[in-house]
Scaffold this motif. Structure first.
Motif, PDB file in Angstrom:
ATOM      1  N   TYR A   1     -11.630 -82.274  91.320  1.00 42.14           N
ATOM      2  CA  TYR A   1     -10.309 -81.739  91.611  1.00 42.14           C
ATOM      3  C   TYR A   1     -10.236 -81.507  93.112  1.00 42.14           C
ATOM      4  O   TYR A   1     -11.003 -80.714  93.662  1.00 42.14           O
ATOM      5  CB  TYR A   1     -10.085 -80.436  90.845  1.00 42.14           C
ATOM      6  CG  TYR A   1     -10.247 -80.612  89.357  1.00 42.14           C
ATOM      7  CD1 TYR A   1      -9.189 -81.064  88.576  1.00 42.14           C
ATOM      8  CD2 TYR A   1     -11.468 -80.361  88.740  1.00 42.14           C
ATOM      9  CE1 TYR A   1      -9.334 -81.242  87.206  1.00 42.14           C
ATOM     10  CE2 TYR A   1     -11.630 -80.531  87.372  1.00 42.14           C
ATOM     11  CZ  TYR A   1     -10.563 -80.982  86.612  1.00 42.14           C
ATOM     12  OH  TYR A   1     -10.711 -81.162  85.261  1.00 42.14           O
ATOM     13  N   LEU A   2      -9.343 -82.219  93.778  1.00 40.80           N
ATOM     14  CA  LEU A   2      -9.192 -82.119  95.229  1.00 40.80           C
ATOM     15  C   LEU A   2      -7.979 -81.246  95.530  1.00 40.80           C
ATOM     16  O   LEU A   2      -6.884 -81.483  95.015  1.00 40.80           O
ATOM     17  CB  LEU A   2      -9.026 -83.501  95.846  1.00 40.80           C
ATOM     18  CG  LEU A   2     -10.212 -84.443  95.622  1.00 40.80           C
ATOM     19  CD1 LEU A   2      -9.903 -85.841  96.135  1.00 40.80           C
ATOM     20  CD2 LEU A   2     -11.472 -83.897  96.266  1.00 40.80           C
ATOM     21  N   MET A   3      -8.198 -80.258  96.359  1.00 38.42           N
ATOM     22  CA  MET A   3      -7.177 -79.251  96.629  1.00 38.42           C
ATOM     23  C   MET A   3      -6.895 -79.161  98.120  1.00 38.42           C
ATOM     24  O   MET A   3      -7.735 -79.545  98.941  1.00 38.42           O
ATOM     25  CB  MET A   3      -7.644 -77.910  96.075  1.00 38.42           C
ATOM     26  CG  MET A   3      -7.993 -78.001  94.592  1.00 38.42           C
ATOM     27  SD  MET A   3      -8.245 -76.416  93.819  1.00 38.42           S
ATOM     28  CE  MET A   3      -6.556 -75.824  93.751  1.00 38.42           C
ATOM     29  N   ALA A   4      -5.712 -78.644  98.452  1.00 39.88           N
ATOM     30  CA  ALA A   4      -5.322 -78.543  99.854  1.00 39.88           C
ATOM     31  C   ALA A   4      -4.446 -77.306 100.066  1.00 39.88           C
ATOM     32  O   ALA A   4      -3.769 -76.835  99.146  1.00 39.88           O
ATOM     33  CB  ALA A   4      -4.565 -79.792 100.281  1.00 39.88           C
ATOM     34  N   ARG A   5      -4.489 -76.818 101.292  1.00 40.07           N
ATOM     35  CA  ARG A   5      -3.601 -75.744 101.723  1.00 40.07           C
ATOM     36  C   ARG A   5      -3.299 -75.976 103.194  1.00 40.07           C
ATOM     37  O   ARG A   5      -4.192 -76.304 103.978  1.00 40.07           O
ATOM     38  CB  ARG A   5      -4.272 -74.384 101.545  1.00 40.07           C
ATOM     39  CG  ARG A   5      -3.354 -73.268 102.028  1.00 40.07           C
ATOM     40  CD  ARG A   5      -3.872 -71.902 101.790  1.00 40.07           C
ATOM     41  NE  ARG A   5      -2.964 -70.965 102.466  1.00 40.07           N
ATOM     42  CZ  ARG A   5      -2.973 -69.685 102.275  1.00 40.07           C
ATOM     43  NH1 ARG A   5      -3.825 -69.141 101.425  1.00 40.07           N
ATOM     44  NH2 ARG A   5      -2.138 -68.905 102.921  1.00 40.07           N
ATOM     45  N   GLN A   6      -2.026 -75.801 103.547  1.00 41.74           N
ATOM     46  CA  GLN A   6      -1.669 -75.959 104.950  1.00 41.74           C
ATOM     47  C   GLN A   6      -2.340 -74.880 105.784  1.00 41.74           C
ATOM     48  O   GLN A   6      -2.447 -73.724 105.361  1.00 41.74           O
ATOM     49  CB  GLN A   6      -0.159 -75.889 105.139  1.00 41.74           C
ATOM     50  CG  GLN A   6       0.530 -77.168 104.723  1.00 41.74           C
ATOM     51  CD  GLN A   6       1.961 -77.209 105.203  1.00 41.74           C
ATOM     52  OE1 GLN A   6       2.743 -76.309 104.909  1.00 41.74           O
ATOM     53  NE2 GLN A   6       2.289 -78.241 105.938  1.00 41.74           N
ATOM     54  N   ALA A   7      -2.800 -75.284 106.955  1.00 38.64           N
ATOM     55  CA  ALA A   7      -3.386 -74.333 107.894  1.00 38.64           C
ATOM     56  C   ALA A   7      -2.281 -73.420 108.408  1.00 38.64           C
ATOM     57  O   ALA A   7      -1.149 -73.863 108.624  1.00 38.64           O
ATOM     58  CB  ALA A   7      -4.044 -75.079 109.049  1.00 38.64           C
ATOM     59  N   GLN A   8      -2.609 -72.150 108.565  1.00 37.56           N
ATOM     60  CA  GLN A   8      -1.647 -71.203 109.121  1.00 37.56           C
ATOM     61  C   GLN A   8      -2.401 -69.967 109.579  1.00 37.56           C
ATOM     62  O   GLN A   8      -3.492 -69.675 109.119  1.00 37.56           O
ATOM     63  CB  GLN A   8      -0.566 -70.838 108.104  1.00 37.56           C
ATOM     64  CG  GLN A   8      -1.090 -70.052 106.913  1.00 37.56           C
ATOM     65  CD  GLN A   8      -0.026 -69.767 105.869  1.00 37.56           C
ATOM     66  OE1 GLN A   8      -0.002 -70.423 104.858  1.00 37.56           O
ATOM     67  NE2 GLN A   8       0.834 -68.802 106.130  1.00 37.56           N
ATOM     68  N   HIS A   9      -1.784 -69.263 110.513  1.00 41.12           N
ATOM     69  CA  HIS A   9      -2.370 -68.016 110.987  1.00 41.12           C
ATOM     70  C   HIS A   9      -2.181 -66.952 109.909  1.00 41.12           C
ATOM     71  O   HIS A   9      -1.080 -66.760 109.406  1.00 41.12           O
ATOM     72  CB  HIS A   9      -1.736 -67.584 112.306  1.00 41.12           C
ATOM     73  CG  HIS A   9      -2.002 -68.557 113.405  1.00 41.12           C
ATOM     74  ND1 HIS A   9      -3.218 -68.632 114.041  1.00 41.12           N
ATOM     75  CD2 HIS A   9      -1.233 -69.520 113.947  1.00 41.12           C
ATOM     76  CE1 HIS A   9      -3.183 -69.599 114.940  1.00 41.12           C
ATOM     77  NE2 HIS A   9      -1.984 -70.153 114.905  1.00 41.12           N
ATOM     78  N   LEU A  10      -3.261 -66.290 109.549  1.00 41.23           N
ATOM     79  CA  LEU A  10      -3.235 -65.284 108.489  1.00 41.23           C
ATOM     80  C   LEU A  10      -3.788 -63.965 108.988  1.00 41.23           C
ATOM     81  O   LEU A  10      -4.607 -63.931 109.908  1.00 41.23           O
ATOM     82  CB  LEU A  10      -4.068 -65.742 107.291  1.00 41.23           C
ATOM     83  CG  LEU A  10      -3.567 -66.975 106.542  1.00 41.23           C
ATOM     84  CD1 LEU A  10      -4.565 -67.383 105.475  1.00 41.23           C
ATOM     85  CD2 LEU A  10      -2.206 -66.709 105.943  1.00 41.23           C
ATOM     86  N   ALA A  11      -3.412 -62.914 108.325  1.00 39.34           N
ATOM     87  CA  ALA A  11      -3.910 -61.584 108.666  1.00 39.34           C
ATOM     88  C   ALA A  11      -5.412 -61.467 108.462  1.00 39.34           C
ATOM     89  O   ALA A  11      -6.029 -60.556 109.006  1.00 39.34           O
ATOM     90  CB  ALA A  11      -3.184 -60.528 107.845  1.00 39.34           C
ATOM     91  N   ALA A  12      -6.014 -62.387 107.684  1.00 39.28           N
ATOM     92  CA  ALA A  12      -7.474 -62.331 107.485  1.00 39.28           C
ATOM     93  C   ALA A  12      -8.196 -62.412 108.820  1.00 39.28           C
ATOM     94  O   ALA A  12      -9.294 -61.899 108.968  1.00 39.28           O
ATOM     95  CB  ALA A  12      -7.934 -63.452 106.563  1.00 39.28           C
ATOM     96  N   GLY A  13      -7.559 -63.054 109.785  1.00 38.70           N
ATOM     97  CA  GLY A  13      -8.157 -63.118 111.115  1.00 38.70           C
ATOM     98  C   GLY A  13      -8.369 -61.731 111.688  1.00 38.70           C
ATOM     99  O   GLY A  13      -9.298 -61.498 112.458  1.00 38.70           O
ATOM    100  N   ALA A  14      -7.522 -60.778 111.306  1.00 38.37           N
ATOM    101  CA  ALA A  14      -7.670 -59.397 111.768  1.00 38.37           C
ATOM    102  C   ALA A  14      -8.764 -58.676 110.981  1.00 38.37           C
ATOM    103  O   ALA A  14      -9.402 -57.772 111.499  1.00 38.37           O
ATOM    104  CB  ALA A  14      -6.351 -58.666 111.624  1.00 38.37           C
TER     105      ALA A  14
END
Length: 169
Positions: free
Chosen positions: A153-166
């Motif tokens: 199963y191949l999955m994808a998510r667009q890259a984006q800036h997230l609060a996890a970076g904090a």
């Protein structure tokens, strides 16, 4: 507090401990594990493409591999031409599951990809249960591919800036 950082050869033992702890947890539930390949997987710590999740109080509690290269099978030529990171071999210590370290790692990867001008984070797995779990992290099922002995199963998510970076230093 948690930190994501590149793994080094000095992390090999800690990474192996995480993989073996996760394997024991999976075995208790009758699920397939990485026990037989724990040493080989832990050796990736010195290869330059593994990252570790650290707790300030306990050291390494998770690991993942993140590369620009990903399996050419299963993705269209147009998808392969898009700048992406491929996330795989993520393992977390089950004693820390209440903090959702796997989700922290996935969110960090999505943010990391955005900070490095990538459009996508992609990952693959062999089990429908993992597909459902990765969907809770914002990944979508892009393709199902029949391989020699497994369905992948191949999955994808667009890259984006997230609060996890904090959350993750």
């Amino acid at each position: 507090m948690f930190t994501m950082r590149p793994a080094t050869g000095d992390d090999t033992s800690a990474v192996k401990d995480v993989i073996l702890a996760r394997s024991a947890w999976l075995e208790e539930r009758g699920r397939p594990t990485w026990r037989d390949s724990a040493e080989d997987l832990a050796a990736q710590a010195s290869k330059g493409y593994m990252w570790v999740l650290e707790s300030d109080s306990s050291g390494v509690i998770g690991c993942t591999t993140l590369q620009e290269e990903h399996p050419p099978w299963g993705w269209t030529p147009a998808e392969l031409a898009q700048p992406a990171l491929y996330l795989y071999t993520t393992a977390t210590h089950p004693d820390w599951r209440h903090y959702k370290p796997g989700t922290l790692i996935a969110f960090w990867a999505v943010d990391h990809a955005a900070r490095n001008d990538k459009q996508w984070v992609r990952r693959g797995c062999f089990f429908p249960g993992l597909v459902r779990y990765y969907e809770t992290q914002g990944f979508h099922l892009a393709h199902e591919v029949a391989r020699t002995h497994h369905r992948v199963y191949l999955m994808a998510r667009q890259a984006q800036h997230l609060a996890a970076g904090a959350i993750l230093r």
